[in-house]
Design a protein around this motif. Structure first.
Motif, PDB file in Angstrom:
ATOM      1  N   GLN A   1       0.934  -1.237  -0.122  1.00 16.50           N
ATOM      2  CA  GLN A   1      -0.089   0.079   0.146  1.00 16.50           C
ATOM      3  C   GLN A   1       0.817   1.345   0.263  1.00 16.50           C
TER       4      GLN A   1
ATOM      5  N   GLU B   1      -5.154  -7.359  -8.213  1.00 19.30           N
ATOM      6  CA  GLU B   1      -3.763  -7.893  -8.408  1.00 19.30           C
ATOM      7  C   GLU B   1      -3.588  -9.212  -7.958  1.00 19.30           C
TER       8      GLU B   1
ATOM      9  N   GLN C   1      -6.181 -10.982  -5.501  1.00 21.20           N
ATOM     10  CA  GLN C   1      -7.170 -10.132  -4.773  1.00 21.20           C
ATOM     11  C   GLN C   1      -8.237  -9.614  -5.589  1.00 21.20           C
TER      12      GLN C   1
END
Ligand SMILES: Nc1ncnc2c1ncn2[C@@H]1O[C@H](COP(=O)(O)OP(=O)(O)O)[C@@H](O)[C@H]1O
Ligand SMILES: [Mg+2]
Length: 403
Positions: free
Chosen positions: A150, A270, A257
């Motif tokens: 992130q 992803e 994901q």
């Protein structure tokens, strides 16, 4: 005795290193940080910046390693693949490693295979922004093409947001590239897939809840099984597997994901080529009885991975809740006192808990993965009851801050 090389030796790798040694392997670990917890746990530690592939190769040759792997370190995935290729060891191949770590290469391969995903555009400089906005539309997500955890991920609601955050997103990319994607609203899910001999199989699919606001990409709760069901669940399960196949992973662990949108579609966010960080290996172990570290070690050594080790053995609903600042239970500020973990560990349904909190550190609002300062895992008969138990347990850790 066989020798494995761990590329990266941080907190998430330490336990895997200990497990490898317990199972009778000799472990060499490299990390650029001499204090990395995994280095202390290895038989042989080398302080090497693993972005320097030649130095890692040299260490691998010198120690005559039989296999090379990483756990949870996305930036190490291409390095592991390159070292394996250079030394003729089992690996996922540098092309697959690139497609599974470079978000633009990933999107292009998924598009070719017809896997549903958000619209996207490459961004290298401010000059690319108008065309990218045209292709993608708003709201959008801006992120570095080759980072992780992130870092440098921004939600973009206006053209001004994009201009303001471009430099920060580019700065997190070692190659100075970013990608703009359409923002997909919905329920995010993590998959864990084990591919063997070119056949990927789904091990778990679980909800990954995210806090609102700037930390919108941080998984702060995981719940197994996922909340979607019926046809929608069947599609998600199929896409988790198909996305791995589309990227060419033949033998390895993948971490797709996905997002289930309110109108019933599924989009792939992803697909990483590693054991996910953030306690996903613990989720898999408690939920379905699969030991991903053992699978990864066997695959790194080219050993067979039988069904008994790779496929779910049972299905135990559970929830993982991380210790974070709001909406979690931690206060923000400089930590002056940390209470005992025992009450958390003794709470109903809790099977595992840990904190990484240290006196004197500053707890920040949730922004990136590193702002998770520990976790609680609880089991129950249903995912929602497990979450209630995990939530109740996190409240039993007292942390005091100054200021
Ligand atoms: N296109 C998108 N739409 C909605 N959420 C997104 C999108 N891209 C990323 N996110 C959110 O940000 C998180 C991090 O993005 P990801 O592409 O997985 O990067 P990283 O490599 O940092 O994990 C995702 O797990 C998701 O919660
Ligand atoms: Mg991700």
């Amino acid at each position: 005795m066989k020798t494995v090389l761990f590329v990266g030796a941080g907190r998430h790798q330490r336990r895997a290193i200990v497990q490898a040694r317990t199972s009778g392997l000799r472990v060499v670990a490299v990390d650029r940080n001499p204090q990395a917890p995994g280095l202390l746990a290895a038989d042989l530690a080398e302080v090497v910046d693993f972005t320097d592939v030649e130095s890692v190769n040299e260490a691998a040759r010198r120690h005559r390693v039989d296999g090379v792997l990483t756990v949870a370190a996305d930036r190490a995935v291409p390095v592991v693949a390159a070292v394996a290729e250079a030394l003729g060891l089992p690996g996922i191949g540098t092309d697959t490693a690139h497609r599974m770590t470079h978000k633009l290469a990933m999107r292009l391969a998924l598009a070719e295979a017809g896997v549903p995903q958000p619209s996207f555009a490459a961004v290298r400089s401010a000059g690319d922004l108008p065309a990218a906005l045209d292709t993608v539309g708003l709201p959008a997500v801006l992120k570095p093409v080759d980072s992780g955890g992130q870092r440098g991920v921004f939600r973009i609601d206006t053209p001004e947001d994009l201009e303001r955050n471009l430099a920060d997103a580019l700065a997190e990319s070692p190659t100075g590239e970013a990608i703009l994607e359409r923002f997909v609203d919905g329920i995010e899910m993590n998959g864990i897939v084990v591919a063997r001999g070119g056949e990927p199989a789904l091990v778990t699919l679980s909800d990954r809840l995210r806090p609102p606001g700037i930390g919108f990409g941080v998984g702060w709760i995981h719940v197994y099984p996922p909340s979607i069901d019926g046809d929608e669940l069947a599609v998600a399960e199929r896409l988790a597997v198909e996305s791995v196949r589309a990227l060419g992973l033949r033998d390895g662990i993948a971490f797709p994901q996905l997002i289930a949108t309110p109108d019933g579609r599924i989009a792939v966010v992803e697909v990483a080529a590693r054991i996910a960080g953030g306690q996903m290996a613990d989720l898999v172990r408690h939920a379905v009885g699969v030991d991903l570290v053992e699978v990864a070690l066997r695959q790194a050594l080219g050993d067979e991975v039988p069904d008994e080790l790779a496929l779910p053995r049972f299905s135990q609903p559970l929830a993982i809740r991380f210790f974070t600042a709001a909406p979690g239970t931690l206060p923000t500020g400089r930590v002056t006192a940390i209470g005992a973990l025992e009450p958390v560990l003794e709470a109903e349904g809790v099977v595992q808990a840990e904190t990484y909190l240290e006196l004197g550190e500053t707890i920040r609002p949730v922004r990136r993965d590193g702002d998770r300062r520990g976790y609680v895992i609880a089991v129950a008969d249903t995912g929602s009851e497990a979450l209630r138990r995990a939530e109740a347990a996190t409240g039993l850790l007292t942390v005091e801050v100054a200021g």
